[in-house]
Design an enzyme around this catalytic site. Structure first.
Site, PDB file in Angstrom:
ATOM      1  N   THR A 136      17.257  97.707  51.093  1.00 16.89           N
ATOM      2  CA  THR A 136      16.550  98.826  52.914  1.00 16.89           C
ATOM      3  C   THR A 136      17.986  99.967  53.066  1.00 16.89           C
ATOM      4  O   THR A 136      18.869  99.941  52.197  1.00 16.89           O
ATOM      5  CB  THR A 136      17.484  97.672  54.160  1.00 16.89           C
ATOM      6  OG1 THR A 136      17.042  98.387  55.615  1.00 16.89           O
ATOM      7  CG2 THR A 136      18.292  96.912  53.381  1.00 16.89           C
ATOM      8  N   ASP A 137      17.942 101.097  53.915  1.00 14.41           N
ATOM      9  CA  ASP A 137      18.652 102.034  53.853  1.00 14.41           C
ATOM     10  C   ASP A 137      19.806 100.997  54.694  1.00 14.41           C
ATOM     11  O   ASP A 137      21.067 102.390  54.383  1.00 14.41           O
ATOM     12  CB  ASP A 137      18.029 102.889  54.456  1.00 14.41           C
ATOM     13  CG  ASP A 137      17.834 102.544  55.833  1.00 14.41           C
ATOM     14  OD1 ASP A 137      18.118 101.206  56.192  1.00 14.41           O
ATOM     15  OD2 ASP A 137      16.699 103.406  56.823  1.00 14.41           O
ATOM     16  N   GLU A 138      19.718 100.035  54.907  1.00 14.62           N
ATOM     17  CA  GLU A 138      20.861  99.755  55.625  1.00 14.62           C
ATOM     18  C   GLU A 138      21.975  99.181  55.071  1.00 14.62           C
ATOM     19  O   GLU A 138      23.288  99.075  55.972  1.00 14.62           O
ATOM     20  CB  GLU A 138      20.468  98.266  57.181  1.00 14.62           C
ATOM     21  CG  GLU A 138      19.832  98.608  58.176  1.00 14.62           C
ATOM     22  CD  GLU A 138      19.714  97.637  59.048  1.00 14.62           C
ATOM     23  OE1 GLU A 138      20.533  96.944  59.085  1.00 14.62           O
ATOM     24  OE2 GLU A 138      18.398  97.746  59.421  1.00 14.62           O
ATOM     25  N   TYR A 162      23.055  90.930  58.184  1.00 18.44           N
ATOM     26  CA  TYR A 162      21.972  91.258  57.223  1.00 18.44           C
ATOM     27  C   TYR A 162      22.120  92.309  56.307  1.00 18.44           C
ATOM     28  O   TYR A 162      21.863  92.030  54.626  1.00 18.44           O
ATOM     29  CB  TYR A 162      20.760  91.711  58.704  1.00 18.44           C
ATOM     30  CG  TYR A 162      19.806  92.410  57.451  1.00 18.44           C
ATOM     31  CD1 TYR A 162      19.364  91.118  56.651  1.00 18.44           C
ATOM     32  CD2 TYR A 162      19.581  93.568  57.697  1.00 18.44           C
ATOM     33  CE1 TYR A 162      17.341  92.148  56.384  1.00 18.44           C
ATOM     34  CE2 TYR A 162      18.752  94.524  56.869  1.00 18.44           C
ATOM     35  CZ  TYR A 162      17.365  93.098  56.369  1.00 18.44           C
ATOM     36  OH  TYR A 162      16.923  94.170  55.621  1.00 18.44           O
ATOM     37  N   LYS A 166      21.600  91.730  52.049  1.00 15.77           N
ATOM     38  CA  LYS A 166      21.173  92.946  51.106  1.00 15.77           C
ATOM     39  C   LYS A 166      21.949  93.755  49.406  1.00 15.77           C
ATOM     40  O   LYS A 166      21.893  94.039  49.004  1.00 15.77           O
ATOM     41  CB  LYS A 166      19.968  93.512  51.975  1.00 15.77           C
ATOM     42  CG  LYS A 166      19.284  93.162  53.370  1.00 15.77           C
ATOM     43  CD  LYS A 166      18.693  92.083  52.151  1.00 15.77           C
ATOM     44  CE  LYS A 166      16.694  93.502  51.589  1.00 15.77           C
ATOM     45  NZ  LYS A 166      15.755  92.130  50.685  1.00 15.77           N
TER      46      LYS A 166
HETATM   47  P1  NAD Z   1       9.847  89.628  57.337  1.00 10.96           P
HETATM   48  O1  NAD Z   1      10.505  89.181  57.532  1.00 10.96           O
HETATM   49  O2  NAD Z   1       8.426  89.683  58.230  1.00 10.96           O
HETATM   50  O3  NAD Z   1       8.655  88.533  55.836  1.00 10.96           O
HETATM   51  C1  NAD Z   1       9.911  87.790  55.289  1.00 10.96           C
HETATM   52  C2  NAD Z   1       8.781  86.944  54.158  1.00 10.96           C
HETATM   53  O4  NAD Z   1      10.000  86.390  54.190  1.00 10.96           O
HETATM   54  C3  NAD Z   1       8.371  85.768  55.548  1.00 10.96           C
HETATM   55  O5  NAD Z   1       6.967  85.637  54.989  1.00 10.96           O
HETATM   56  C4  NAD Z   1       8.981  84.569  54.977  1.00 10.96           C
HETATM   57  O6  NAD Z   1       8.348  83.675  56.075  1.00 10.96           O
HETATM   58  C5  NAD Z   1       9.105  84.684  53.718  1.00 10.96           C
HETATM   59  N1  NAD Z   1      11.084  83.837  53.197  1.00 10.96           N
HETATM   60  C6  NAD Z   1      11.848  84.041  54.149  1.00 10.96           C
HETATM   61  N2  NAD Z   1      12.545  82.583  53.184  1.00 10.96           N
HETATM   62  C7  NAD Z   1      12.137  82.341  51.945  1.00 10.96           C
HETATM   63  C8  NAD Z   1      12.169  81.397  51.461  1.00 10.96           C
HETATM   64  N3  NAD Z   1      13.760  81.538  50.913  1.00 10.96           N
HETATM   65  N4  NAD Z   1      11.597  81.319  50.201  1.00 10.96           N
HETATM   66  C9  NAD Z   1       9.653  82.292  50.021  1.00 10.96           C
HETATM   67  N5  NAD Z   1       9.958  82.729  50.756  1.00 10.96           N
HETATM   68  C10 NAD Z   1      10.640  83.167  52.354  1.00 10.96           C
HETATM   69  O7  NAD Z   1      10.207  90.921  56.911  1.00 10.96           O
HETATM   70  P2  NAD Z   1       9.685  91.953  55.973  1.00 10.96           P
HETATM   71  O8  NAD Z   1      10.139  92.691  58.205  1.00 10.96           O
HETATM   72  O9  NAD Z   1       8.345  92.091  55.958  1.00 10.96           O
HETATM   73  O10 NAD Z   1      10.081  92.597  55.250  1.00 10.96           O
HETATM   74  C11 NAD Z   1      10.653  92.546  53.240  1.00 10.96           C
HETATM   75  C12 NAD Z   1      11.119  92.639  52.665  1.00 10.96           C
HETATM   76  O11 NAD Z   1      11.228  94.349  52.941  1.00 10.96           O
HETATM   77  C13 NAD Z   1      12.788  92.506  53.162  1.00 10.96           C
HETATM   78  O12 NAD Z   1      12.991  92.091  51.097  1.00 10.96           O
HETATM   79  C14 NAD Z   1      14.284  93.052  53.719  1.00 10.96           C
HETATM   80  O13 NAD Z   1      15.054  93.375  53.665  1.00 10.96           O
HETATM   81  C15 NAD Z   1      12.573  94.720  53.322  1.00 10.96           C
HETATM   82  N6  NAD Z   1      13.161  95.623  54.330  1.00 10.96           N
HETATM   83  C16 NAD Z   1      12.376  95.506  55.000  1.00 10.96           C
HETATM   84  C17 NAD Z   1      12.506  96.694  56.194  1.00 10.96           C
HETATM   85  C18 NAD Z   1      11.702  96.192  57.552  1.00 10.96           C
HETATM   86  O14 NAD Z   1      11.066  97.621  58.609  1.00 10.96           O
HETATM   87  N7  NAD Z   1      10.558  95.054  58.536  1.00 10.96           N
HETATM   88  C19 NAD Z   1      12.813  98.121  55.655  1.00 10.96           C
HETATM   89  C20 NAD Z   1      13.513  98.252  54.739  1.00 10.96           C
HETATM   90  C21 NAD Z   1      13.697  96.763  53.948  1.00 10.96           C
HETATM   91  O1  DAU Z   2      16.816 100.432  58.291  1.00 13.47           O
HETATM   92  C1  DAU Z   2      15.787  99.185  58.041  1.00 13.47           C
HETATM   93  C2  DAU Z   2      15.418  97.874  58.485  1.00 13.47           C
HETATM   94  O2  DAU Z   2      14.913  98.401  59.760  1.00 13.47           O
HETATM   95  C3  DAU Z   2      15.783  96.809  57.561  1.00 13.47           C
HETATM   96  O3  DAU Z   2      16.010  96.651  56.496  1.00 13.47           O
HETATM   97  C4  DAU Z   2      15.357  95.578  59.120  1.00 13.47           C
HETATM   98  O4  DAU Z   2      14.629  94.506  58.012  1.00 13.47           O
HETATM   99  C5  DAU Z   2      14.493  95.760  60.321  1.00 13.47           C
HETATM  100  O5  DAU Z   2      14.944  94.469  60.939  1.00 13.47           O
HETATM  101  C6  DAU Z   2      14.838  97.448  60.520  1.00 13.47           C
HETATM  102  O6  DAU Z   2      16.118  97.060  61.114  1.00 13.47           O
HETATM  103  P1  DAU Z   2      16.713  97.909  62.457  1.00 13.47           P
HETATM  104  O7  DAU Z   2      18.200  97.021  63.027  1.00 13.47           O
HETATM  105  O8  DAU Z   2      16.683  98.768  62.747  1.00 13.47           O
HETATM  106  O9  DAU Z   2      15.598  97.345  63.497  1.00 13.47           O
HETATM  107  P2  DAU Z   2      14.980  96.893  64.729  1.00 13.47           P
HETATM  108  O10 DAU Z   2      14.095  97.169  64.961  1.00 13.47           O
HETATM  109  O11 DAU Z   2      15.540  95.237  65.325  1.00 13.47           O
HETATM  110  O12 DAU Z   2      15.857  97.747  66.090  1.00 13.47           O
HETATM  111  C7  DAU Z   2      15.233  99.167  65.869  1.00 13.47           C
HETATM  112  C8  DAU Z   2      16.305  99.753  66.802  1.00 13.47           C
HETATM  113  O13 DAU Z   2      15.889  99.575  68.014  1.00 13.47           O
HETATM  114  C9  DAU Z   2      17.728  99.338  66.447  1.00 13.47           C
HETATM  115  O14 DAU Z   2      18.618 100.986  67.072  1.00 13.47           O
HETATM  116  C10 DAU Z   2      18.067  98.108  67.248  1.00 13.47           C
HETATM  117  C11 DAU Z   2      16.854  98.249  68.739  1.00 13.47           C
HETATM  118  N1  DAU Z   2      16.526  98.030  69.479  1.00 13.47           N
HETATM  119  C12 DAU Z   2      15.813  97.104  68.788  1.00 13.47           C
HETATM  120  C13 DAU Z   2      15.230  95.720  69.630  1.00 13.47           C
HETATM  121  C14 DAU Z   2      14.171  94.512  69.119  1.00 13.47           C
HETATM  122  C15 DAU Z   2      16.801  97.353  70.714  1.00 13.47           C
HETATM  123  O15 DAU Z   2      16.895  98.839  71.387  1.00 13.47           O
HETATM  124  N2  DAU Z   2      16.078  97.033  71.919  1.00 13.47           N
HETATM  125  C16 DAU Z   2      15.577  95.796  71.266  1.00 13.47           C
HETATM  126  O16 DAU Z   2      15.162  94.685  71.994  1.00 13.47           O
END
Ligand code: NAD
Ligand code: DAU
Length: 363
Positions: A136-138, A162, A166
């Site tokens: 992630t960019d975080e 988180y 990562k």
């Molecule tokens: P998600 O939470 O939707 O899915 C996570 C999946 O991992 C689920 O299916 C869960 O059952 C599985 N899982 C969790 N623990 C496990 C374990 N111990 N063994 C096997 N499976 C397990 O997540 P996502 O949003 O699809 O993110 C996927 C990946 O991408 C993560 O590594 C996250 O850090 C990264 N990422 C997400 C975003 C985003 O915006 N969602 C952005 C950048 C990077």
């Molecule tokens: O930047 C990449 C990341 O983006 C991933 O690594 C994470 O897995 C993914 O969850 C996401 O993290 P964020 O914290 O940026 O996403 P989220 O959707 O939770 O929140 C996006 C923005 O919106 C953040 O500034 C918080 C704000 N927010 C979020 C929620 C859930 C609100 O204002 N209200 C809300 O109820």
């Protein structure tokens, strides 16, 4: 080309999109999906997969190193794409322990299994096998308004549990490449959105709350900035890096879309006003509510994508308006999927835990 892929976390949001994307594109790729089916994973996300005879699901934990080793051997896996993680920042603030377990120790377990089977037993190396880690960019922390965007050389400065978990997993991956010659690649991506995203994250949460006549909870002043990427574009970036990226390298992936959260919510409301006007007769924006901010909330993310663009020719294909429209249209057609999630006890208890203590703030 890597053709026998072990995907971890393929029942989650991005993982399930990746599995569908790859099976739909290549007839000769075989995918084994290892997923624990936590609250965030669902087999509903994997219904109607194309080319299903080339797909195998294993319900299991990435921390189960024996299971991972057996899977690598039995299915003659040549590449591992590691999505499995705890992924929600707010949950990491209220309960960081699961993030340390899954994101740090889980990644360690996979790396150890790959080291034993690929490197020690089979003496495989670069070109034979590939460990691709999704990050992630975080990990880079937060940006001030005039700071340049993140890039591959930006120092790590994770701010939430988180992000720290990562960052740790990224460092482990790097160390296995450096020390054991594990062929690795890594992508650090910005915020994804699109079909099958669990409605704890901003965009699906706002869509569902709007349609259900609930408040749209905006943390703090809503001026935080994220870089949004449509999930299909991320899947294609991962595929390009897996197949053509240089071993040992990391690639930044982003959407070139950097609106403030308030702008995102307003755009969602406008699209919904057009596609499915509220029964109340009011605009959905009237449901916006400013609530207590997330502790340690990162203010701004932005990503430079020059490296992946110049080396591999990847760039995002969706602009934000098109992506949001596609996303809303998808959610509007998913009554069953939404109902199944809304009924999950873990979903209701999370909504109570995260939102009831937040007080409404004047703006
Ligand atoms: P998600 O939470 O939707 O899915 C996570 C999946 O991992 C689920 O299916 C869960 O059952 C599985 N899982 C969790 N623990 C496990 C374990 N111990 N063994 C096997 N499976 C397990 O997540 P996502 O949003 O699809 O993110 C996927 C990946 O991408 C993560 O590594 C996250 O850090 C990264 N990422 C997400 C975003 C985003 O915006 N969602 C952005 C950048 C990077
Ligand atoms: O930047 C990449 C990341 O983006 C991933 O690594 C994470 O897995 C993914 O969850 C996401 O993290 P964020 O914290 O940026 O996403 P989220 O959707 O939770 O929140 C996006 C923005 O919106 C953040 O500034 C918080 C704000 N927010 C979020 C929620 C859930 C609100 O204002 N209200 C809300 O109820």
């Amino acid at each position: 080309m890597y053709k026998r892929i072990l995907v971890t976390g393929g029942a989650g949001f991005i993982g399930s999109n990746f599995v569908r994307h790859v099976l739909g594109k290549f007839e000769d790729v075989y995918i084994v999906n290892l997923d624990l089916l936590t609250y965030a994973g669902s087999l509903e996300n994997l219904r109607d997969l194309p080319n299903k005879e080339n797909y195998h699901f294993i319900e299991g934990d990435i921390l189960d190193q024996d299971l991972v080793q057996r899977t690598l051997r039995e299915f003659e896996i040549d590449s591992l794409v590691h999505f499995a993680a705890e992924s929600h920042v707010d949950r990491s603030i209220l309960g960081p322990s699961a993030f340390v377990q899954t994101n740090i120790l889980g990644t360690f377990s996979l790396l150890e299994a790959a080291r034993k089977v690929w490197i020690e037993e089979k003496k495989l190396g670069d070109g034979d096998v590939r460990f691709h880690h999704i990050s992630t960019d975080e990990v880079y922390g937060t940006l001030a308004p005039d700071d340049p965007a993140f890039e591959e050389t930006t120092s790590y400065a994770p701010n939430s549990p988180y992000a720290a978990s990562k960052a740790s997993s990224d460092h482990l991956v790097r160390s296995y490449a450096h020390t054991y010659g594990m062929p690795t690649t890594l992508t650090n991506c910005t915020n994804n959105y699109g079909p099958y995203q669990f409605p704890e994250k901003l965009i699906p949460l706002m869509i569902l709350n709007a349609l259900n006549g609930k408040d749209l909870p905006i943390y703090g002043d809503g001026e935080q900035i994220r870089d949004w990427l449509y999930v299909e574009d991320h899947c294609e970036a991962i595929w390009q890096v897996l197949q053509k990226g240089c071993s040992g390298e990391s690639y930044c992936v982003g959407g070139n879309n950097q609106p403030a959260n308030l702008e995102i919510v307003d755009t969602l409301c406008e699209i919904l006003d057009e596609l499915k006007p509220s029964a109340s007769g009011k605009n959905y924006a009237s449901q916006k509510t400013f609530v207590t901010d997330r502790p340690g909330h990162d203010r701004r993310y932005a990503m430079k994508i020059n490296k992946i663009n110049q080396e591999l020719g990847w760039e995002p294909k969706h602009n934000l308006k098109d992506g949001l429209l596609k996303t809303i249209n998808w959610y509007l057609k998913q009554e069953e999927w939404i109902e199944a999630i809304s009924k999950k006890k873990e979903y209701q208890s999370w909504m109570d835990e995260n939102y009831t203590e937040r007080t409404e703030e004047e703006k």
